[in-house]
Motif scaffolding. Structure first.
Motif, PDB file in Angstrom:
ATOM      1  N   GLU A  22       1.000  -1.216  -0.165  1.00  0.00           N
ATOM      2  CA  GLU A  22      -0.086  -0.029  -0.070  1.00  0.00           C
ATOM      3  C   GLU A  22       0.802   1.182   0.056  1.00  0.00           C
ATOM      4  O   GLU A  22       2.000   1.267   0.603  1.00  0.00           O
ATOM      5  CB  GLU A  22      -0.944   0.166   1.276  1.00  0.00           C
ATOM      6  CG  GLU A  22      -1.965  -1.024   1.196  1.00  0.00           C
ATOM      7  CD  GLU A  22      -2.628  -1.058   2.356  1.00  0.00           C
ATOM      8  OE1 GLU A  22      -2.686  -0.078   3.249  1.00  0.00           O
ATOM      9  OE2 GLU A  22      -3.527  -1.910   2.633  1.00  0.00           O
ATOM     10  N   GLY A  23       0.295   2.394  -0.604  1.00  0.00           N
ATOM     11  CA  GLY A  23       1.028   3.489  -0.476  1.00  0.00           C
ATOM     12  C   GLY A  23       0.182   4.504   0.467  1.00  0.00           C
ATOM     13  O   GLY A  23      -0.045   4.250   1.621  1.00  0.00           O
ATOM     14  N   ASN A  24      -0.278   5.747  -0.169  1.00  0.00           N
ATOM     15  CA  ASN A  24      -0.640   6.731   0.578  1.00  0.00           C
ATOM     16  C   ASN A  24      -2.366   6.716   0.345  1.00  0.00           C
ATOM     17  O   ASN A  24      -2.767   6.310  -0.785  1.00  0.00           O
ATOM     18  CB  ASN A  24      -0.199   8.013   0.495  1.00  0.00           C
ATOM     19  CG  ASN A  24       1.316   8.054   0.698  1.00  0.00           C
ATOM     20  OD1 ASN A  24       1.829   7.534   1.735  1.00  0.00           O
ATOM     21  ND2 ASN A  24       2.190   8.851  -0.061  1.00  0.00           N
ATOM     22  N   VAL A  25      -2.982   7.273   1.362  1.00  0.00           N
ATOM     23  CA  VAL A  25      -4.326   7.666   1.471  1.00  0.00           C
ATOM     24  C   VAL A  25      -4.494   9.221   1.387  1.00  0.00           C
ATOM     25  O   VAL A  25      -4.233   9.735   2.288  1.00  0.00           O
ATOM     26  CB  VAL A  25      -5.262   7.002   2.208  1.00  0.00           C
ATOM     27  CG1 VAL A  25      -6.769   7.332   2.125  1.00  0.00           C
ATOM     28  CG2 VAL A  25      -5.135   5.431   2.201  1.00  0.00           C
ATOM     29  N   GLU A  26      -5.010   9.751   0.290  1.00  0.00           N
ATOM     30  CA  GLU A  26      -5.100  11.258   0.066  1.00  0.00           C
ATOM     31  C   GLU A  26      -6.588  11.351   0.717  1.00  0.00           C
ATOM     32  O   GLU A  26      -7.668  11.014   0.183  1.00  0.00           O
ATOM     33  CB  GLU A  26      -4.830  11.611  -1.325  1.00  0.00           C
ATOM     34  CG  GLU A  26      -5.004  12.936  -1.425  1.00  0.00           C
ATOM     35  CD  GLU A  26      -4.645  13.684  -2.836  1.00  0.00           C
ATOM     36  OE1 GLU A  26      -4.941  14.814  -3.009  1.00  0.00           O
ATOM     37  OE2 GLU A  26      -4.467  13.028  -3.645  1.00  0.00           O
ATOM     38  N   GLN A  27      -6.761  12.289   1.698  1.00  0.00           N
ATOM     39  CA  GLN A  27      -7.895  12.723   2.243  1.00  0.00           C
ATOM     40  C   GLN A  27      -8.077  14.139   2.356  1.00  0.00           C
ATOM     41  O   GLN A  27      -7.260  14.749   2.231  1.00  0.00           O
ATOM     42  CB  GLN A  27      -7.982  12.034   3.562  1.00  0.00           C
ATOM     43  CG  GLN A  27      -8.131  10.657   3.704  1.00  0.00           C
ATOM     44  CD  GLN A  27      -8.142  10.072   5.243  1.00  0.00           C
ATOM     45  OE1 GLN A  27      -8.037  10.613   6.143  1.00  0.00           O
ATOM     46  NE2 GLN A  27      -8.246   8.767   5.204  1.00  0.00           N
ATOM     47  N   LEU A  34     -14.152  13.197   7.051  1.00  0.00           N
ATOM     48  CA  LEU A  34     -12.731  13.008   6.222  1.00  0.00           C
ATOM     49  C   LEU A  34     -13.340  12.172   4.956  1.00  0.00           C
ATOM     50  O   LEU A  34     -14.149  11.323   5.097  1.00  0.00           O
ATOM     51  CB  LEU A  34     -11.708  12.170   6.846  1.00  0.00           C
ATOM     52  CG  LEU A  34     -10.842  12.900   7.681  1.00  0.00           C
ATOM     53  CD1 LEU A  34     -10.053  11.933   8.313  1.00  0.00           C
ATOM     54  CD2 LEU A  34     -10.245  14.163   7.005  1.00  0.00           C
ATOM     55  N   ALA A  35     -13.119  12.786   3.652  1.00  0.00           N
ATOM     56  CA  ALA A  35     -13.498  11.821   2.505  1.00  0.00           C
ATOM     57  C   ALA A  35     -12.307  11.489   1.936  1.00  0.00           C
ATOM     58  O   ALA A  35     -11.245  12.398   1.760  1.00  0.00           O
ATOM     59  CB  ALA A  35     -14.182  12.780   1.500  1.00  0.00           C
ATOM     60  N   ILE A  36     -12.146  10.221   1.371  1.00  0.00           N
ATOM     61  CA  ILE A  36     -11.209   9.742   0.749  1.00  0.00           C
ATOM     62  C   ILE A  36     -10.962  10.228  -0.660  1.00  0.00           C
ATOM     63  O   ILE A  36     -12.221   9.974  -1.596  1.00  0.00           O
ATOM     64  CB  ILE A  36     -10.890   8.247   0.776  1.00  0.00           C
ATOM     65  CG1 ILE A  36     -10.680   7.852   2.112  1.00  0.00           C
ATOM     66  CG2 ILE A  36      -9.934   7.752  -0.346  1.00  0.00           C
ATOM     67  CD1 ILE A  36     -10.715   6.209   2.125  1.00  0.00           C
ATOM     68  N   TYR A  41      -0.893   2.470  -4.429  1.00  0.00           N
ATOM     69  CA  TYR A  41      -0.450   1.503  -4.453  1.00  0.00           C
ATOM     70  C   TYR A  41       0.918   1.363  -4.980  1.00  0.00           C
ATOM     71  O   TYR A  41       1.236   1.928  -6.156  1.00  0.00           O
ATOM     72  CB  TYR A  41      -1.316   0.150  -4.694  1.00  0.00           C
ATOM     73  CG  TYR A  41      -2.664   0.265  -3.915  1.00  0.00           C
ATOM     74  CD1 TYR A  41      -2.583  -0.557  -2.853  1.00  0.00           C
ATOM     75  CD2 TYR A  41      -3.710   0.975  -4.326  1.00  0.00           C
ATOM     76  CE1 TYR A  41      -3.717  -0.473  -2.070  1.00  0.00           C
ATOM     77  CE2 TYR A  41      -5.009   1.054  -3.743  1.00  0.00           C
ATOM     78  CZ  TYR A  41      -4.847   0.083  -2.558  1.00  0.00           C
ATOM     79  OH  TYR A  41      -6.105   0.430  -1.739  1.00  0.00           O
ATOM     80  N   ASN A  42       1.863   0.399  -4.722  1.00  0.00           N
ATOM     81  CA  ASN A  42       3.331   0.275  -5.165  1.00  0.00           C
ATOM     82  C   ASN A  42       3.187  -1.095  -5.862  1.00  0.00           C
ATOM     83  O   ASN A  42       2.494  -2.050  -5.419  1.00  0.00           O
ATOM     84  CB  ASN A  42       4.075   0.262  -4.063  1.00  0.00           C
ATOM     85  CG  ASN A  42       4.353   1.642  -3.402  1.00  0.00           C
ATOM     86  OD1 ASN A  42       4.308   2.713  -4.076  1.00  0.00           O
ATOM     87  ND2 ASN A  42       4.498   1.454  -1.984  1.00  0.00           N
ATOM     88  N   LEU A  43       3.594  -1.176  -6.980  1.00  0.00           N
ATOM     89  CA  LEU A  43       3.913  -2.208  -7.735  1.00  0.00           C
ATOM     90  C   LEU A  43       5.196  -2.498  -8.444  1.00  0.00           C
ATOM     91  O   LEU A  43       6.034  -1.503  -8.467  1.00  0.00           O
ATOM     92  CB  LEU A  43       2.948  -2.073  -9.212  1.00  0.00           C
ATOM     93  CG  LEU A  43       1.352  -1.831  -8.843  1.00  0.00           C
ATOM     94  CD1 LEU A  43       0.668  -1.364 -10.048  1.00  0.00           C
ATOM     95  CD2 LEU A  43       0.639  -2.798  -8.163  1.00  0.00           C
ATOM     96  N   TYR A  44       5.528  -3.815  -8.624  1.00  0.00           N
ATOM     97  CA  TYR A  44       6.906  -4.117  -9.078  1.00  0.00           C
ATOM     98  C   TYR A  44       6.463  -4.731 -10.718  1.00  0.00           C
ATOM     99  O   TYR A  44       5.407  -5.068 -10.976  1.00  0.00           O
ATOM    100  CB  TYR A  44       7.448  -5.459  -8.294  1.00  0.00           C
ATOM    101  CG  TYR A  44       7.747  -5.412  -7.201  1.00  0.00           C
ATOM    102  CD1 TYR A  44       8.568  -4.353  -6.696  1.00  0.00           C
ATOM    103  CD2 TYR A  44       7.118  -6.200  -6.193  1.00  0.00           C
ATOM    104  CE1 TYR A  44       8.907  -4.341  -5.374  1.00  0.00           C
ATOM    105  CE2 TYR A  44       7.603  -6.462  -4.952  1.00  0.00           C
ATOM    106  CZ  TYR A  44       8.386  -5.253  -4.337  1.00  0.00           C
ATOM    107  OH  TYR A  44       8.714  -5.367  -3.072  1.00  0.00           O
ATOM    108  N   LEU A  57      -5.516   4.975  -7.341  1.00  0.00           N
ATOM    109  CA  LEU A  57      -6.892   4.569  -7.814  1.00  0.00           C
ATOM    110  C   LEU A  57      -7.876   5.371  -6.938  1.00  0.00           C
ATOM    111  O   LEU A  57      -7.523   6.023  -5.862  1.00  0.00           O
ATOM    112  CB  LEU A  57      -7.097   3.336  -6.857  1.00  0.00           C
ATOM    113  CG  LEU A  57      -6.481   2.103  -7.533  1.00  0.00           C
ATOM    114  CD1 LEU A  57      -6.678   0.553  -6.966  1.00  0.00           C
ATOM    115  CD2 LEU A  57      -6.736   1.667  -8.993  1.00  0.00           C
ATOM    116  N   PRO A  58      -9.013   5.662  -7.826  1.00  0.00           N
ATOM    117  CA  PRO A  58     -10.090   6.458  -7.347  1.00  0.00           C
ATOM    118  C   PRO A  58     -10.722   5.538  -5.963  1.00  0.00           C
ATOM    119  O   PRO A  58     -10.685   4.523  -5.699  1.00  0.00           O
ATOM    120  CB  PRO A  58     -11.140   6.525  -8.481  1.00  0.00           C
ATOM    121  CG  PRO A  58     -11.083   5.255  -9.141  1.00  0.00           C
ATOM    122  CD  PRO A  58      -9.570   4.935  -8.919  1.00  0.00           C
TER     123      PRO A  58
END
Length: 104
Positions: A22-27, A34-36, A41-44, A57-58
Motif C-alpha cells: 500500500e502507498g498513501n491515502v489522500e483525504q 474526512l473523505a478519501i 499502491y506500489n507495484l513491481y 486508484l479512485p
C-alpha cells in the motif's frame, strides 16, 4: 492542444506487474468529515526495474488487499503528466492511474 492522458501499452511498458504494498491515502475534510480522494499502491514491474511503480486508484475502487508479489493487472489504465519547477529547472512527474486493480 492539451495533454489530458496517455493510454500505455501495458505489456510493452510494464510487462508483468506484481503487488508491492500500500502507498498513501489522500483525504480531505468535507462538511466536517474526512473523505478519501484517492489511494496509491506500489507495484513491481519486470520491465521497469529501477523504481517501484506508484498506481493511483479512485475511492470507488475501494481498499485493495493482496499478498506481496501477487500478480495483478490494471483496469482502464492511463498516465497523466504533472509539471513542476525547482529554481530555473522544470521537471515532470508521470502518474499512473487506473479504475481498478485486480488479480491477474
Amino acid at each position: 492542444m492539451k495533454l489530458k492522458f496517455v493510454i500505455p501499452n501495458m505489456e510493452k511498458t510494464f510487462g508483468n506487474l506484481e503487488y508491492a504494498g500500500e502507498g498513501n491515502v489522500e483525504q480531505r475534510r468535507v462538511n466536517g468529515r474526512l473523505a478519501i480522494l484517492s489511494r496509491s499502491y506500489n507495484l513491481y514491474s519486470d520491465i521497469q526495474r529501477a523504481d517501484d511503480i506508484v498506481l493511483m486508484l479512485p475511492p470507488e475502487a475501494g481498499e485493495k488487499h493482496f499478498e506481496i508479489e501477487d500478480k495483478v493487472k490494471l483496469v482502464n489504465s492511463r498516465i497523466t503528466a504533472e509539471g513542476y519547477k525547482i529554481g530555473n529547472r522544470a521537471f515532470t512527474n508521470y502518474i499512473l492511474h487506473a479504475d481498478d486493480l485486480v488479480k491477474a
